[in-house]
Design a protein around this motif. Structure first.
Motif, PDB file in Angstrom:
ATOM      1  N   LEU A 107     -54.027 -23.214  32.311  1.00 54.97           N
ATOM      2  CA  LEU A 107     -52.585 -22.960  32.384  1.00 54.97           C
ATOM      3  C   LEU A 107     -51.801 -23.760  31.348  1.00 54.97           C
ATOM      4  N   LYS A 108     -52.534 -24.435  30.453  1.00 50.18           N
ATOM      5  CA  LYS A 108     -51.968 -25.161  29.303  1.00 50.18           C
ATOM      6  C   LYS A 108     -51.030 -26.295  29.712  1.00 50.18           C
ATOM      7  N   ASN A 109     -51.351 -26.962  30.803  1.00 43.74           N
ATOM      8  CA  ASN A 109     -50.588 -28.128  31.266  1.00 43.74           C
ATOM      9  C   ASN A 109     -51.575 -29.163  31.807  1.00 43.74           C
ATOM     10  N   ASN A 110     -52.328 -29.740  30.894  1.00 47.10           N
ATOM     11  CA  ASN A 110     -53.378 -30.674  31.277  1.00 47.10           C
ATOM     12  C   ASN A 110     -53.249 -31.928  30.432  1.00 47.10           C
ATOM     13  N   PRO A 111     -52.943 -33.068  31.000  1.00 48.74           N
ATOM     14  CA  PRO A 111     -52.870 -33.306  32.439  1.00 48.74           C
ATOM     15  C   PRO A 111     -51.541 -32.836  33.024  1.00 48.74           C
ATOM     16  N   LEU A 112     -51.571 -32.620  34.312  1.00 52.38           N
ATOM     17  CA  LEU A 112     -50.373 -32.298  35.078  1.00 52.38           C
ATOM     18  C   LEU A 112     -49.898 -33.601  35.700  1.00 52.38           C
ATOM     19  N   LYS A 113     -48.671 -33.999  35.386  1.00 50.10           N
ATOM     20  CA  LYS A 113     -48.131 -35.248  35.947  1.00 50.10           C
ATOM     21  C   LYS A 113     -47.038 -34.901  36.939  1.00 50.10           C
ATOM     22  N   LEU A 114     -47.049 -35.617  38.068  1.00 48.21           N
ATOM     23  CA  LEU A 114     -46.055 -35.341  39.092  1.00 48.21           C
ATOM     24  C   LEU A 114     -45.782 -36.583  39.924  1.00 48.21           C
ATOM     25  N   ASN A 115     -44.634 -36.550  40.578  1.00 48.85           N
ATOM     26  CA  ASN A 115     -44.252 -37.578  41.543  1.00 48.85           C
ATOM     27  C   ASN A 115     -44.408 -36.986  42.930  1.00 48.85           C
ATOM     28  N   VAL A 116     -45.022 -37.746  43.813  1.00 49.02           N
ATOM     29  CA  VAL A 116     -45.215 -37.311  45.190  1.00 49.02           C
ATOM     30  C   VAL A 116     -44.719 -38.390  46.137  1.00 49.02           C
ATOM     31  N   LYS A 117     -44.265 -37.948  47.293  1.00 45.67           N
ATOM     32  CA  LYS A 117     -43.857 -38.860  48.358  1.00 45.67           C
ATOM     33  C   LYS A 117     -44.929 -38.782  49.438  1.00 45.67           C
ATOM     34  N   ILE A 118     -45.514 -39.924  49.753  1.00 41.47           N
ATOM     35  CA  ILE A 118     -46.599 -39.987  50.713  1.00 41.47           C
ATOM     36  C   ILE A 118     -46.103 -40.732  51.948  1.00 41.47           C
ATOM     37  N   SER A 119     -46.211 -40.070  53.098  1.00 42.00           N
ATOM     38  CA  SER A 119     -45.740 -40.637  54.361  1.00 42.00           C
ATOM     39  C   SER A 119     -46.935 -41.012  55.230  1.00 42.00           C
ATOM     40  N   PHE A 120     -46.689 -41.956  56.132  1.00 39.46           N
ATOM     41  CA  PHE A 120     -47.760 -42.530  56.946  1.00 39.46           C
ATOM     42  C   PHE A 120     -47.389 -42.522  58.426  1.00 39.46           C
ATOM     43  N   VAL A 121     -48.414 -42.409  59.258  1.00 37.32           N
ATOM     44  CA  VAL A 121     -48.311 -42.615  60.698  1.00 37.32           C
ATOM     45  C   VAL A 121     -49.476 -43.525  61.068  1.00 37.32           C
ATOM     46  N   SER A 122     -49.168 -44.615  61.730  1.00 33.93           N
ATOM     47  CA  SER A 122     -50.185 -45.591  62.127  1.00 33.93           C
ATOM     48  C   SER A 122     -51.053 -46.041  60.953  1.00 33.93           C
ATOM     49  N   GLY A 123     -50.420 -46.190  59.800  1.00 39.98           N
ATOM     50  CA  GLY A 123     -51.124 -46.686  58.619  1.00 39.98           C
ATOM     51  C   GLY A 123     -51.967 -45.653  57.893  1.00 39.98           C
ATOM     52  N   LYS A 124     -51.943 -44.399  58.341  1.00 34.62           N
ATOM     53  CA  LYS A 124     -52.747 -43.338  57.726  1.00 34.62           C
ATOM     54  C   LYS A 124     -51.829 -42.304  57.073  1.00 34.62           C
ATOM     55  N   ILE A 125     -52.300 -41.711  55.988  1.00 32.75           N
ATOM     56  CA  ILE A 125     -51.532 -40.687  55.276  1.00 32.75           C
ATOM     57  C   ILE A 125     -51.381 -39.471  56.176  1.00 32.75           C
ATOM     58  N   THR A 126     -50.134 -39.036  56.350  1.00 26.86           N
ATOM     59  CA  THR A 126     -49.878 -37.880  57.194  1.00 26.86           C
ATOM     60  C   THR A 126     -49.132 -36.756  56.462  1.00 26.86           C
ATOM     61  N   LYS A 127     -48.492 -37.093  55.325  1.00 22.21           N
ATOM     62  CA  LYS A 127     -47.774 -36.053  54.584  1.00 22.21           C
ATOM     63  C   LYS A 127     -47.735 -36.434  53.111  1.00 22.21           C
ATOM     64  N   ILE A 128     -47.989 -35.424  52.266  1.00 24.43           N
ATOM     65  CA  ILE A 128     -47.867 -35.594  50.815  1.00 24.43           C
ATOM     66  C   ILE A 128     -46.956 -34.485  50.324  1.00 24.43           C
ATOM     67  N   GLU A 129     -45.821 -34.897  49.804  1.00 27.87           N
ATOM     68  CA  GLU A 129     -44.799 -33.946  49.363  1.00 27.87           C
ATOM     69  C   GLU A 129     -44.575 -34.083  47.867  1.00 27.87           C
ATOM     70  N   GLU A 130     -44.763 -32.981  47.144  1.00 27.12           N
ATOM     71  CA  GLU A 130     -44.498 -32.990  45.714  1.00 27.12           C
ATOM     72  C   GLU A 130     -42.993 -33.059  45.507  1.00 27.12           C
ATOM     73  N   LEU A 131     -42.556 -34.048  44.730  1.00 24.51           N
ATOM     74  CA  LEU A 131     -41.127 -34.231  44.476  1.00 24.51           C
ATOM     75  C   LEU A 131     -40.694 -33.552  43.181  1.00 24.51           C
ATOM     76  N   ASP A 132     -41.359 -33.904  42.099  1.00 20.18           N
ATOM     77  CA  ASP A 132     -41.024 -33.306  40.813  1.00 20.18           C
ATOM     78  C   ASP A 132     -42.198 -33.465  39.859  1.00 20.18           C
ATOM     79  N   TYR A 133     -42.166 -32.633  38.836  1.00 18.71           N
ATOM     80  CA  TYR A 133     -43.204 -32.642  37.813  1.00 18.71           C
ATOM     81  C   TYR A 133     -42.632 -33.242  36.542  1.00 18.71           C
ATOM     82  N   ILE A 134     -43.502 -33.862  35.757  1.00 17.02           N
ATOM     83  CA  ILE A 134     -43.078 -34.559  34.550  1.00 17.02           C
ATOM     84  C   ILE A 134     -43.604 -33.789  33.345  1.00 17.02           C
ATOM     85  N   ASP A 135     -42.695 -33.331  32.498  1.00 14.67           N
ATOM     86  CA  ASP A 135     -43.044 -32.661  31.234  1.00 14.67           C
ATOM     87  C   ASP A 135     -43.966 -31.461  31.415  1.00 14.67           C
ATOM     88  N   VAL A 136     -43.751 -30.677  32.447  1.00 13.57           N
ATOM     89  CA  VAL A 136     -44.544 -29.471  32.648  1.00 13.57           C
ATOM     90  C   VAL A 136     -43.839 -28.317  31.947  1.00 13.57           C
TER      91      VAL A 136
END
Length: 185
Positions: A107-136
């Protein structure tokens, strides 16, 4: 009596060391390194019993078993992940990630750079949300994806639906579609 107290104290120290939870940044780093090295058991150690991935309008809930299916989909594309930056934000982590893989290269976007928000419950990853992409370059991405989908619909309908099929079969079909596209006359 002093020896008994000392022994109990040492046992308590050793037990607390063995039961320490890793911090959020370490959990995120472990998660991406495990994806990178193909160690699903390490991923299982840092994810909650339920994990939700959010990418734009797509909300994908998983349990540990169904998350394995997503992991196998991702692994077909031979990914390489790099954690560029981690910022703790209350109980969340904002991470900048770089992802290289066969699909992104097509898809001619390698590497793909992005910002994600990672949420936790009881110290474990429970949600990963893509926020925005960088230079895509979304124009190139969309053009390549749309051309691939069109070619498949016309010439290889047996592979149709591969873009949204996030199973191992879907990933294998995606790879086959890219190969057919690159080798077309």
């Amino acid at each position: 009596m002093k020896n008994t107290i000392l022994i109990l104290f040492l046992i308590g120290v050793f037990n607390s060391c063995n039961n320490q939870k890793i911090n959020h940044n370490e959990a995120v780093t472990t998660y991406y390194k495990a994806f990178d090295s193909g160690e699903f058991n390490k991923i299982k150690e840092v994810i909650h019993d339920s994990v939700t991935l959010i990418s734009g309008d797509f909300i994908m809930p998983f349990d540990k078993n169904t998350f394995y299916e997503f992991y196998t989909w991702d692994s077909i594309f031979e990914p390489s992940y790099e954690v560029i930056e981690l910022i703790e934000d209350n109980d969340d982590v904002i991470a900048t990630i770089s992802q290289k893989n066969i699909r992104n290269a097509f898809l001619k976007n390698n590497p793909l750079k992005l910002n994600v928000k990672i949420s936790f419950v009881s110290g474990k990853i429970t949600k990963i949300e893509e926020l925005d992409y960088i230079d895509v370059n979304w124009d190139t991405w969309s053009q390549r994806k749309d051309s691939l989908v069109s070619m498949v619909k016309i010439n290889h309908p047996e592979l149709d639906g591969f873009v949204n099929d996030m199973t191992m079969k879907g990933a294998v079909n995606y790879l086959q579609a890219m190969e057919l596209y690159d080798n077309r006359d």
